[in-house]
Write a protein that holds these residues in place. Sequence first.
Motif, short mmCIF file in Angstrom:
data_model
loop_
_atom_site.label_atom_id
_atom_site.label_comp_id
_atom_site.label_asym_id
_atom_site.label_seq_id
_atom_site.Cartn_x
_atom_site.Cartn_y
_atom_site.Cartn_z
N THR A 58 -9.43 39.69 -9.42
CA THR A 58 -10.66 38.89 -9.32
C THR A 58 -10.90 38.07 -10.59
O THR A 58 -10.41 38.39 -11.67
N CYS A 76 -17.62 29.73 0.95
CA CYS A 76 -16.36 30.41 0.72
C CYS A 76 -15.22 29.44 1.03
O CYS A 76 -15.40 28.46 1.78
N ILE A 113 -16.80 40.51 -5.85
CA ILE A 113 -16.08 40.02 -4.67
C ILE A 113 -15.13 41.11 -4.19
O ILE A 113 -14.46 41.76 -4.99
N LEU A 153 -19.27 38.75 -0.96
CA LEU A 153 -19.81 38.46 -2.28
C LEU A 153 -21.09 39.27 -2.42
O LEU A 153 -22.11 38.93 -1.83
N TRP A 183 -15.38 31.82 -3.87
CA TRP A 183 -16.78 31.49 -3.60
C TRP A 183 -17.22 30.42 -4.59
O TRP A 183 -16.96 30.54 -5.79
#
Length: 123
Positions: free
Chosen positions: A58, A96, A70, A81, A36
Amino acid sequence: QVQLVESGGGLVQAGGSLRLSCVASGPTFSDYAMGWFRQAPGKEREFVGAISWGVGRTDYADSVKGRFTISRDYAKNTVYLQMNSLKPEDTAVYYCAATRRNFYFRRPDYDYWGQGTQVTVSS
């Protein structure tokens, strides 16, 4: 070819929450790490966070760490998100993106990008 479609943006007051979704087309969603990014008016696009394929590792920008989360649903070909404790400075178009690379998520050279969804946080 992967197509990405974001949704879930909108107007929210400071302190509120939103959840963005990004649906990926194509049979190879599981082969892509998903990121993102966001771009505020007059500013460069910046990394927000990403999730790897496989174990779902992540990474988050310091500005959103502890507030944004996320996740991904392989059955739905969707990455989410979750944005909590939103601040006016979170106002931006959120994008994204998908990459076959499973590391260096902060690099902007992703393979595919969505069209973006607007998030506006009022004070």
